[in-house]
Design an enzyme around this catalytic site. Structure first.
Site, PDB file in Angstrom:
ATOM      1  N   ASP A   5       0.493   6.663 -29.613  1.00 24.18           N
ATOM      2  CA  ASP A   5       0.308   6.009 -31.277  1.00 24.18           C
ATOM      3  C   ASP A   5       0.054   6.673 -31.843  1.00 24.18           C
ATOM      4  OD1 ASP A   5      -2.739   4.575 -30.491  1.00 24.18           O
ATOM      5  OD2 ASP A   5      -1.615   6.547 -29.502  1.00 24.18           O
ATOM      6  N   ASP A  18       3.057  -2.884 -24.973  1.00 22.97           N
ATOM      7  CA  ASP A  18       2.063  -2.933 -24.306  1.00 22.97           C
ATOM      8  C   ASP A  18       0.719  -2.790 -24.478  1.00 22.97           C
ATOM      9  OD1 ASP A  18       1.331  -1.921 -27.583  1.00 22.97           O
ATOM     10  OD2 ASP A  18      -0.048  -0.761 -26.827  1.00 22.97           O
ATOM     11  N   CYS A  52       4.152 -10.716  -3.527  1.00 24.71           N
ATOM     12  CA  CYS A  52       4.098  -9.629  -3.904  1.00 24.71           C
ATOM     13  C   CYS A  52       4.185  -8.556  -2.906  1.00 24.71           C
ATOM     14  CB  CYS A  52       2.586  -9.400  -4.990  1.00 24.71           C
ATOM     15  SG  CYS A  52       2.608  -7.650  -5.862  1.00 24.71           S
ATOM     16  N   CYS A 101       4.111  -5.075  -3.997  1.00 31.35           N
ATOM     17  CA  CYS A 101       3.499  -4.217  -4.350  1.00 31.35           C
ATOM     18  C   CYS A 101       2.618  -2.965  -2.531  1.00 31.35           C
ATOM     19  CB  CYS A 101       2.483  -3.995  -4.747  1.00 31.35           C
ATOM     20  SG  CYS A 101       0.761  -4.796  -4.921  1.00 31.35           S
ATOM     21  N   CYS A 145      -0.690  -5.468  -1.467  1.00 36.83           N
ATOM     22  CA  CYS A 145      -0.077  -6.906  -0.802  1.00 36.83           C
ATOM     23  C   CYS A 145       0.522  -5.929   0.346  1.00 36.83           C
ATOM     24  CB  CYS A 145       0.341  -7.533  -2.203  1.00 36.83           C
ATOM     25  SG  CYS A 145      -0.355  -8.028  -3.342  1.00 36.83           S
ATOM     26  N   HIS A 190      -1.847  -3.260  -8.096  1.00 35.77           N
ATOM     27  CA  HIS A 190      -1.567  -4.313  -7.931  1.00 35.77           C
ATOM     28  C   HIS A 190      -0.793  -5.232  -9.500  1.00 35.77           C
ATOM     29  CE1 HIS A 190      -0.757  -8.375  -6.954  1.00 35.77           C
ATOM     30  NE2 HIS A 190      -1.356  -8.717  -8.324  1.00 35.77           N
TER      31      HIS A 190
END
Lengths: 397, 414
Positions: free
Chosen positions: A100, A274, A312, A314, A317, A342
């Site tokens: 940015d 974002d 999930c 990930c 998890c 996660h």
């Protein structure tokens, strides 16, 4: 497949447009890798994503993340980063980076001295010296950082401000855009995006759109929103903006990250997003799930032996239970990392599902089932979301 | 208790004291082993500090045994009770051996809370008082692969009276006997091993007595308590450990608690210690430092001297005493590490340690670590923990190699 070469180094391979809503899905070909849109970009403020290694981030499928020009410009400074082969080299991230301009931190973080035509004058929080962040300075820092996408310096005004200041800021942002374009040393390697301003005033926004779309930039951000304004005003400005932005260039809605907002704004025609929310809230033990969020540190999870989300995939998890994470928060900082991983996985998976549904031509059904999962009953659907979706031909129950 | 499944197979004993070998038969199915001299993997509630499984497994040669402490686990007794599957499963630890100690070697306990029948540990919610009954009840819910018996080790302060030291030996033996009785009658603890704890402070006779008496009990090995870094100088420690070793069977492992500094480790190996708690890398990490001492014994001696000097001049400028620790302060920086917060690393683009193959050194530079520390970023802890653990594991590996090849002297010179 339509391959469009855009100015700068970004090209977009258009894959699909939703026939019902304004949603799109495509592949942005950026200098470091392709990015599939719609995309959520995690925020790695100071050249790191809060406790996550670049390998872990890559492993989650992240193709682009953010760095903050203000923070990195202060510490360690653009010269050091340039010596380190840019921000990519410094943090060893091999995919894409978006920086940015530093403008937002001006408004939100520091004690402002003055905003004038020259730039933003502020006092450094580290040594009290007065610093001027001008369009030229911002671009110079971003050139040193070497990000794949750079943002213009805009005259940032809070979305809750009204009156002549908003109009002044809008016009100045256009002038600053031109100065940023002129100052960009690396147009072949770095893509400079414009930022549409105009607050919550439709006329001002339209004027800004008319002017900025005449500049030859590779992409546009919709700025000045997501700052505490009413959601009813928010979505109207988003959809007005996408109505007047060119079809073949990406639209980046800054500061949007709640799941509902993401889904709705994709329907309104935005491609990139974002937000610090998912990673910040993780550190407080808040895990994002399809039905809202789960406060892992809360007593009720002390003996809950399921994972955060049984569906999930990930790493968190797959291995750990809510109960273990609850206990771990009392013992070690790694508890935060588990939730951060996660939450990033949740956001990226959500966007992947959104994208796939657009590609498959079933985005409206996806929206309906998403909302059903997220809210216990239709009368709990936020009215702004219902209105916004209705405006693009999606009726919820 | 039937003969312990843990077997210490010694391949070498150097000068009658330093031992090299393998600890076999670890774990419920007895298939794990740990090379000695070696260190345990230090953890907070089963997690290596700062690390998740992904970051942990960037490390090679991770010690097969993970240490968990009652100070982190005790407060979760109810949860573990309801869970019923034991601590390993609760923590998502699949393929490791779990050793449960009483205290956290990196956290000093406030003194004055031990009684004839109780010891205390400090969890996140405050002090938890343990009787042997409660201690054993918790072990049943944890189901470790092995644990240390409850012990009174509050003798690490200087000037502890002889009377107090004698009490610590007596109490610890009493606790051990009580633990063993409960253990032998417990279905839940079948296959779990117990280590006895040797106390006695700084008094030779008490140390010998404690060792002798503990050795009479059917334990699988011995913890040496009250020797924590800062509690006494190494000369005395060496003397006491040697005296203890004389009373202990050769074929059972000796685990020294609370000692982790490389020079002290070396000296204690020479005195007859087999196992160490692996908390030192964590302490180094918490002060924003990276282990950098060289332990390469294959180096050309001349070149080696030059390398050491280079690092030393860096550290000398900071005015840090060489390897000294004052007043039992375990948090003081040692000469084995570099302080990455120092401005000199601001634009140092070398890895933490040249030639170190860890994830941090392969992927990142000192300047980046410096930046992460200056900006208080969480990733600093992650990367430093990886490097410091890798470096420490490497040190132990070289230590064993040196023992195998009679090169211990070379190592001592580093």
């Amino acid at each position: 497949l339509q391959h469009r070469a855009l100015p700068g180094t970004l090209s977009a391979d258009n894959l699909a447009e939703c026939p019902v809503t304004k949603a799109r899905a495509c592949d942005l070909i950026l200098p470091h890798s392709a990015v599939s849109t719609p995309v959520f970009m995690p925020v790695g403020t100071q050249g790191t994503l809060k406790g996550i290694t670049v390998d872990q981030l890559d492993g989650l499928g992240c193709q682009i993340c953010l760095g903050n020009t203000y923070h990195l410009g202060m510490r360690p400074g653009p010269d050091l980063i340039e010596k380190a082969n840019g921000l990519h080299g410094f943090m060893n991230w091999k995919k894409n980076l978006l920086t940015d301009s530093g403008g937002f931190q001006m408004v939100s973080l520091v004690e402002l001295s003055e905003v004038n035509e020259e730039g933003v004058k502020f006092k450094s929080p580290y040594d009290g010296k007065e610093i001027l962040l001008s369009p030229e300075k911002s671009i110079s820092i971003q050139n040193s950082l070497g990000s794949d996408i750079m943002m213009q310096l805009d005259d940032v005004v809070s979305s809750t401000v009204t009156g002549p200041r908003v109009e002044e800021a809008m016009h100045r942002s256009i002038r600053w855009l031109d100065r940023c374009i002129a100052a960009n040393k690396n147009p072949d390697k770095q893509n400079l995006f414009a930022i549409i301003q105009g607050g919550l005033n439709a006329d001002l926004r339209k004027a800004c759109l008319d002017e900025m779309t005449q500049r030859n930039v590779p992409g546009f951000a919709i700025g000045g929103l997501s700052g505490g304004e009413e959601k009813d005003d928010f979505w109207r400005m988003v959809t007005l903006s996408t109505d007047h932005l060119p079809r073949e260039k990406p639209r980046y809605l800054m500061g949007v990250g709640y799941a509902v907002d993401l889904v709705v704004c994709v329907a309104l025609g935005c491609d990139m997003f974002d937000c610090v929310f998912p990673t910040r809230t993780a550190r407080f033990g808040s895990a994002l799930v399809p039905w809202g969020s789960l406060q892992v540190k809360h007593k009720q999870y002390a003996k809950d032996f399921q994972p955060i989300d049984p569906d999930c995939p990930c790493p968190t998890c797959k291995r750990h239970s809510r109960a273990y994470l609850h206990a771990l928060f009392k013992s070690d900082t790694s508890a935060m990392h588990h939730i951060t991983i996660h939450n990033i996985a949740y956001q990226l998976t959500l966007m992947r599902s959104v994208r796939q549904s657009i590609v498959d031509g079933r985005f409206p059904e996806f929206i309906r089932s998403f909302m059903k999962q997220m809210f216990p009953s239709p009368d709990q659907y936020p009215s702004w979301a219902v209105d916004a979706l209705a405006s693009v031909n999606v009726t919820l129950e | 208790m039937a003969g312990s499944r843990i077997k210490l197979e010694l391949s070498r004993v150097v000068q009658g004291e330093s031992r090299l070998g393998v600890l076999k038969g670890l774990g419920r199915t007895g298939q794990h082993c740990l090379e000695v001299p070696g260190c345990l993997l230090y953890s907070h509630l089963g997690t290596v500090p700062h690390l998740t499984q992904d970051t942990l497994h960037t490390l090679k040669n991770i010690p097969a045994v993970t240490q968990v402490t009652l100070s982190s686990v005790a407060e979760h007794q109810e949860v573990l009770q309801e869970f019923k599957g034991g601590f390993k499963k609760f923590a998502g630890l699949h393929d490791t051996v779990v050793y449960c100690s009483l205290h956290d070697p990196a956290a000093l306990c406030p003194p004055g809370y031990t009684t004839n029948k109780t010891v205390s540990v400090w969890g996140s919610g405050g002090r938890i008082e343990l009787t042997v009954a409660k201690f054993m009840a918790i072990q049943k819910t944890i189901q470790p692969d092995w644990y240390q018996s409850m012990a009174d080790g509050e003798t690490w302060q200087s000037n502890t009276s002889r009377k107090r030291l004698r009490k610590s030996v007596d109490r610890t033996l009493a606790h051990l006997d009580e633990c063993l009785t409960i253990h032998q009658n417990s279905q839940d603890l079948q296959g779990v091993e117990v280590f006895g704890v040797v106390e006695g402070g700084d008094i030779l006779e008490e140390r010998a007595r404690s060792a002798r008496e503990t050795a009479k009990r059917p334990v699988a090995g011995f913890c040496l308590d009250g020797f924590q870094t800062g509690s006494m100088d190494q000369t005395l420690r060496t003397q006491l450990i040697k005296a203890i070793a004389k009373e202990l069977p050769e074929d059972k492992p000796r685990l020294l608690q609370g000692v982790g500094r490389p020079d002290e480790v070396l000296a204690c190996v020479e005195a007859g210690v087999d196992l160490f708690e692996g908390f030192f890398p964590f302490q180094v990490t918490e002060r924003g430092c990276a282990l950098s001492f060289s332990f390469d014994i294959s180096l050309d001696p001349e070149r080696a001297v030059l390398e050491l000097n280079d690092d030393e001049t860096c550290r000398a400028g900071e005015g840090q005493p060489n390897g000294e620790v004052t007043d039992g302060d375990q948090t003081q920086m040692t000469s084995f590490e570099i302080n990455l917060k120092d401005k000199r690393y601001h634009d140092d683009f070398r890895p933490l340690v040249e030639g170190c193959g860890c994830y941090c050194c392969v992927n990142h530079q000192r300047a980046y670590l410096h930046h992460l520390l200056v900006t208080n970023e969480l990733l600093a802890g992650v990367l430093l923990m990886i490097h410091n653990t890798a470096h420490y594991i490497g040190f132990f590996s070289t230590l064993r190699e040196a023992l195998a090849n009679d090169k211990l002297d070379l190592l001592k010179r580093r």
